[in-house]
Design a protein around this motif. Structure first.
Motif, short mmCIF file in Angstrom:
data_model
loop_
_atom_site.label_atom_id
_atom_site.label_comp_id
_atom_site.label_asym_id
_atom_site.label_seq_id
_atom_site.Cartn_x
_atom_site.Cartn_y
_atom_site.Cartn_z
N MET A 118 0.83 -1.21 0.00
CA MET A 118 0.00 0.00 0.00
C MET A 118 0.87 1.26 0.00
O MET A 118 0.51 2.27 -0.61
CB MET A 118 -0.95 -0.01 1.20
CG MET A 118 -1.98 -1.13 1.15
SD MET A 118 -2.99 -1.27 2.65
CE MET A 118 -4.11 0.11 2.41
N ALA A 119 2.01 1.21 0.69
CA ALA A 119 2.94 2.35 0.67
C ALA A 119 3.52 2.53 -0.73
O ALA A 119 3.65 3.66 -1.22
CB ALA A 119 4.06 2.13 1.68
N VAL A 216 11.31 4.09 2.75
CA VAL A 216 11.84 4.62 1.49
C VAL A 216 10.73 5.25 0.66
O VAL A 216 10.89 6.32 0.08
CB VAL A 216 12.56 3.51 0.70
CG1 VAL A 216 12.92 3.99 -0.70
CG2 VAL A 216 13.82 3.05 1.44
N SER A 217 9.57 4.57 0.62
CA SER A 217 8.43 5.10 -0.16
C SER A 217 8.00 6.46 0.37
O SER A 217 7.80 7.40 -0.40
CB SER A 217 7.26 4.12 -0.11
OG SER A 217 7.59 2.89 -0.72
N TYR A 218 7.89 6.56 1.70
CA TYR A 218 7.42 7.83 2.27
C TYR A 218 8.49 8.92 2.23
O TYR A 218 8.15 10.11 2.20
CB TYR A 218 6.91 7.60 3.70
CG TYR A 218 5.47 7.20 3.71
CD1 TYR A 218 4.47 8.12 3.42
CD2 TYR A 218 5.09 5.89 3.96
CE1 TYR A 218 3.14 7.75 3.40
CE2 TYR A 218 3.75 5.50 3.93
CZ TYR A 218 2.79 6.44 3.65
OH TYR A 218 1.46 6.07 3.62
N ALA A 219 9.75 8.53 2.22
CA ALA A 219 10.81 9.53 2.02
C ALA A 219 10.69 10.15 0.64
O ALA A 219 10.78 11.39 0.48
CB ALA A 219 12.18 8.88 2.20
N CYS A 220 10.45 9.32 -0.37
CA CYS A 220 10.25 9.83 -1.73
C CYS A 220 8.96 10.63 -1.84
O CYS A 220 8.92 11.67 -2.52
CB CYS A 220 10.23 8.66 -2.72
SG CYS A 220 11.77 7.74 -2.84
N ILE A 221 7.91 10.17 -1.16
CA ILE A 221 6.63 10.88 -1.18
C ILE A 221 6.77 12.26 -0.56
O ILE A 221 6.30 13.26 -1.12
CB ILE A 221 5.55 10.06 -0.44
CG1 ILE A 221 5.16 8.83 -1.27
CG2 ILE A 221 4.31 10.90 -0.15
CD1 ILE A 221 4.29 7.83 -0.52
N MET A 222 7.43 12.35 0.60
CA MET A 222 7.60 13.64 1.27
C MET A 222 8.44 14.59 0.43
O MET A 222 8.13 15.80 0.37
CB MET A 222 8.25 13.42 2.64
CG MET A 222 7.37 12.69 3.65
SD MET A 222 5.75 13.46 3.88
CE MET A 222 6.22 15.07 4.52
N ARG A 223 9.45 14.08 -0.21
CA ARG A 223 10.27 14.93 -1.08
C ARG A 223 9.44 15.47 -2.24
O ARG A 223 9.54 16.65 -2.59
CB ARG A 223 11.48 14.14 -1.61
CG ARG A 223 12.45 14.96 -2.44
CD ARG A 223 13.57 14.10 -2.97
NE ARG A 223 13.07 13.06 -3.87
CZ ARG A 223 13.83 12.14 -4.45
NH1 ARG A 223 15.14 12.10 -4.18
NH2 ARG A 223 13.31 11.25 -5.26
N THR A 224 8.62 14.62 -2.83
CA THR A 224 7.77 15.05 -3.95
C THR A 224 6.73 16.07 -3.49
O THR A 224 6.49 17.08 -4.16
CB THR A 224 7.07 13.83 -4.57
OG1 THR A 224 8.06 12.90 -5.02
CG2 THR A 224 6.21 14.26 -5.76
N ILE A 225 6.12 15.82 -2.32
CA ILE A 225 5.09 16.73 -1.80
C ILE A 225 5.68 18.11 -1.50
O ILE A 225 5.05 19.14 -1.79
CB ILE A 225 4.43 16.13 -0.54
CG1 ILE A 225 3.56 14.93 -0.93
CG2 ILE A 225 3.59 17.17 0.20
CD1 ILE A 225 2.94 14.20 0.25
#
Length: 317
Positions: A118-119, A216-225
């Motif tokens: 889901m992440a 790792v997924s949320y690190a990329c997500i936060m950077r994109t956001i």
């Protein structure tokens, strides 16, 4: 004495929550209410996602699997717990104990992998939106969901096969409200080092790899956001992840504390309270977290309720 203690065990005694009769009656009512509520709300989520086409999206597809999993998950432990509140015989057969342990481990492992999937889905939706429909195609979603279930049940076979071959000593009392790994290993009078090592390594594998994927997924997500120019769009993007992030935090905090440690640590009564968090409380609150944070699910549920209310009024007239 050693020969007398090292006897074939055909059943165990689940100690549960030894309290007064009045308090046991109260606990029975509380746990029964929680169980029925959890089953009902998870069935509602699965039904909504299955029937309504607007929810036929990868995010809701995995949410439906999670809801179904948690309905099964709480059904592995709570019914037996309820029985121990109302009957004096708190025994569970050896086969019944191993079966409960097998399904419990399988569902825990499946949930770990499913939360990581889901992440990844949220990563694909936010970080690579142009390729999202290809990355998370219906076939890919089926493969990821099926892989989560198969991996969870395979790891459970590995763990339980080692534990079930151990010799268990008297007394045969499990200081828990279900058959868990640590109290069972503590009852073993044979050499259990291999079983402990297999369990510890597989627990780290099952917990840390999915957790690493999530981080790792949320690190990329936060950077994109953070690169999104408008604050409103940033909030909208993050809101699609907030509910999943809350569920991940609750689930992995409890499971890491309980299982990512050597089995030589003795099981204590406070471990039962921590177990309640991820075996009973988490399956109950997860549907609320997802529904209250997700506008599409709320809108679909409100439409169904309004439609039923309108039909009821018409039939009354």
């Amino acid at each position: 004495m050693a020969q007398e203690n090292d006897t074939q065990i055909y059943e165990f005694i689940l100690l549960g929550f030894p309290t007064t009769t009045g308090l046991q009656a109260l606990l029975f009512v509380i746990f029964l209410a929680v169980y029925l509520l959890t089953i009902t709300e998870n069935i509602i989520i699965v039904t909504l996602i299955t029937i309504h086409r607007q929810l036929h999206k990868p995010m809701y597809f995995f949410l439906g699997h999670l809801a179904f999993l948690e309905a099964c998950y709480i059904s592995v432990t709570v019914p037996k717990l309820l029985v121990t509140f109302v009957v004096r015989n708190k025994s569970i057969s050896f086969i019944g104990c191993m079966a409960q342990l097998y399904f419990f481990i399988a569902l825990v492992c499946t949930e770990c992998v499913l939360l990581a999937v889901m992440a990844y889905d949220r990563y694909a939706a936010i970080c690579a939106p142009l390729h999202y429909t290809v990355t998370m195609s219906h076939r890919a979603c089926l493969q990821l969901a099926t892989g989560s279930w198969l991996l969870g049940f395979f790891i459970s076979v590995l763990k339980v096969s080692f534990i079930s071959q151990l010799s268990f000593c008297s007394p045969r009392v499990i200081n828990h409200f279900y058959c868990d790994i640590s109290p069972l290993l503590n009852l073993s009078c044979a050499k259990r080092r291999l079983a402990e090592m297999v369990d510890f390594i597989s627990a780290l594998f099952t917990l840390l790899i999915p957790l690493s994927v999530i981080i790792v997924s949320y690190a990329c997500i936060m950077r994109t956001i953070l690169l999104i120019p408008k604050a409103q769009n940033r909030r909208k993007a993050f809101s699609t992840c907030a509910s999943h992030l809350a569920v991940v935090t609750i689930f992995f905090s409890a499971t890491l504390f309980m299982y990512a440690r050597p089995r030589s640590v003795n099981s204590r009564d406070h471990n039962k309270l921590i177990s309640i968090i991820y075996t009973i409380v988490t399956p109950m609150v997860n549907p609320f977290i997802y529904c209250l944070r997700n506008q599409e699910v709320k809108d679909t549920l409100l439409k169904v309720l309004c439609r039923r209310a309108a039909v009821s009024r018409v039939s009354d007239h």
